[in-house]
Design a protein around this motif. Structure first.
Motif, PDB file in Angstrom:
ATOM      1  N   ILE A  47      43.504  36.668  40.662  1.00 46.16           N
ATOM      2  CA  ILE A  47      43.248  35.497  39.833  1.00 46.16           C
ATOM      3  C   ILE A  47      43.347  34.119  40.571  1.00 46.16           C
ATOM      4  N   ILE A  48      44.779  33.901  41.268  1.00 44.96           N
ATOM      5  CA  ILE A  48      44.953  33.051  41.923  1.00 44.96           C
ATOM      6  C   ILE A  48      43.716  32.483  43.187  1.00 44.96           C
ATOM      7  N   TYR A  49      43.363  33.778  43.670  1.00 47.19           N
ATOM      8  CA  TYR A  49      42.580  33.635  44.825  1.00 47.19           C
ATOM      9  C   TYR A  49      41.277  33.141  44.402  1.00 47.19           C
ATOM     10  N   ILE A  50      40.599  33.841  43.517  1.00 47.50           N
ATOM     11  CA  ILE A  50      39.238  33.937  42.837  1.00 47.50           C
ATOM     12  C   ILE A  50      39.207  32.441  42.319  1.00 47.50           C
ATOM     13  N   GLU A  51      40.104  31.846  41.457  1.00 42.96           N
ATOM     14  CA  GLU A  51      40.064  30.497  40.910  1.00 42.96           C
ATOM     15  C   GLU A  51      40.884  29.575  41.818  1.00 42.96           C
ATOM     16  N   THR A  66      32.153  39.990  39.253  1.00 47.28           N
ATOM     17  CA  THR A  66      32.540  41.307  39.752  1.00 47.28           C
ATOM     18  C   THR A  66      32.276  41.481  41.120  1.00 47.28           C
ATOM     19  N   GLU A  67      31.197  41.022  41.730  1.00 43.36           N
ATOM     20  CA  GLU A  67      31.048  41.070  43.266  1.00 43.36           C
ATOM     21  C   GLU A  67      32.248  40.333  43.806  1.00 43.36           C
ATOM     22  N   ARG A  68      32.775  39.125  43.510  1.00 41.96           N
ATOM     23  CA  ARG A  68      33.683  38.377  43.986  1.00 41.96           C
ATOM     24  C   ARG A  68      35.137  38.872  43.779  1.00 41.96           C
ATOM     25  N   SER A  69      35.270  39.730  42.742  1.00 44.30           N
ATOM     26  CA  SER A  69      36.647  40.421  42.582  1.00 44.30           C
ATOM     27  C   SER A  69      36.730  41.531  43.411  1.00 44.30           C
TER      28      SER A  69
END
Length: 272
Positions: free
Chosen positions: A241-245, A213-216
């Motif tokens: 989604i592309i950035y987080i993963e 959640t913090e990363r989002s």
């Protein structure tokens, strides 16, 4: 920032080490309190040294402090620069970290949840295993996931689990809860300990409710800037989604995506 860095790194791990994370919360609080009590004079000496080496003017700490609004020191009860920087800046910054960040996020309920969850930890050959703690975890924090009858049956499963899994050669030298969950599935134990398996899977969602959640939210600040404030929700979600993963998307071949998109239907523009 140096004091809180170790805790931040522990909480951002995808496989959350509950015990070490809670230890870091305690040590971070203790170090911040020590910094508040003893760190100002040391910090002031460092700042003065940097200012002297770089020709930066240092205000007289005993002089009256005048705020940015231009009010005189008499309007502020003769507050000095020393008082302003020590209490209004230094102490306020540390108090914010302790009260707003650590105490609010790790209140008594959250600490108890993590403490009870540690009873499922398999490290050191299930050293922390405790039937009462696991039962209390399910009863108090997951009442919607376990009925009254299932709670009664959970205790019965835990009694068998204590002598079966803990002493089973295939479950020795396991260090994480996620590895324990996989090992239960591989050895077809989940059909007999399905309620314990459910408890483990619920505990495994804890990192999702904190680090991810913090990363989002951090990613959202980077993606939806003032120049992109009209970005639609669907595009924002796909971009996040592309950035987080990104460790997974980095392996995707862009040309293969273009080829698949091009082959879906005839297009006026030539993509190839």
């Amino acid at each position: 920032m140096g004091i809180t860095d170790l805790l931040c790194r522990a909480l951002q791990e995808k496989s959350l080490d509950i015990l070490n994370s809670m230890d870091f919360v305690s040590t971070t609080k203790a170090l911040l309190h020590t910094l508040r009590a003893e760190g100002y004079d040391i910090l002031l000496m460092i700042v003065q040294s940097v200012c002297e080496n770089n020709g930066i003017e240092i205000p007289d700490m005993n002089a009256c402090y005048r705020s940015a609004t231009g009010r005189s020191c008499h309007q502020r009860n003769s507050i000095t620069f020393e008082h302003h920087y020590r209490f209004d800046v230094f102490h306020d910054a540390i108090d914010f970290q302790v009260e707003e960040v650590l105490n609010n996020r790790f209140n008594d309920g959250a600490v108890e949840l993590l403490r009870l969850s540690s009873a499922l930890e398999p490290r050191d050959n299930f050293k922390l295993f405790n039937i009462e703690d696991i039962y209390k975890l399910a009863e108090k924090f997951y009442p919607n996931d376990f009925s009254g009858q299932e709670l009664h049956y959970l205790r019965s499963q835990l009694e068998h689990y204590k002598f079966d899994i803990i002493h089973h050669e295939r479950f020795q030298n396991i260090s994480t809860i996620s590895e324990l969950c996989r090992r239960l599935v591989e050895n077809e134990k989940t059909q007999y300990y399905h309620l314990i398996d459910r408890s483990i899977r619920l505990v495994l969602t804890l990192p999702v409710s904190t680090a991810t959640t913090e990363r989002s939210f951090s990613s959202m600040k980077l993606l939806k800037t003032s120049l992109r404030n009209k970005m639609e929700e669907e595009l924002l979600a796909d971009s996040m989604i592309i950035y987080i993963e990104r460790e997974f998307t980095a392996e995707i071949d862009t040309d293969s995506i273009i080829d698949e998109f091009y082959s879906m239907k005839n297009r006026r523009a030539q993509l190839q």
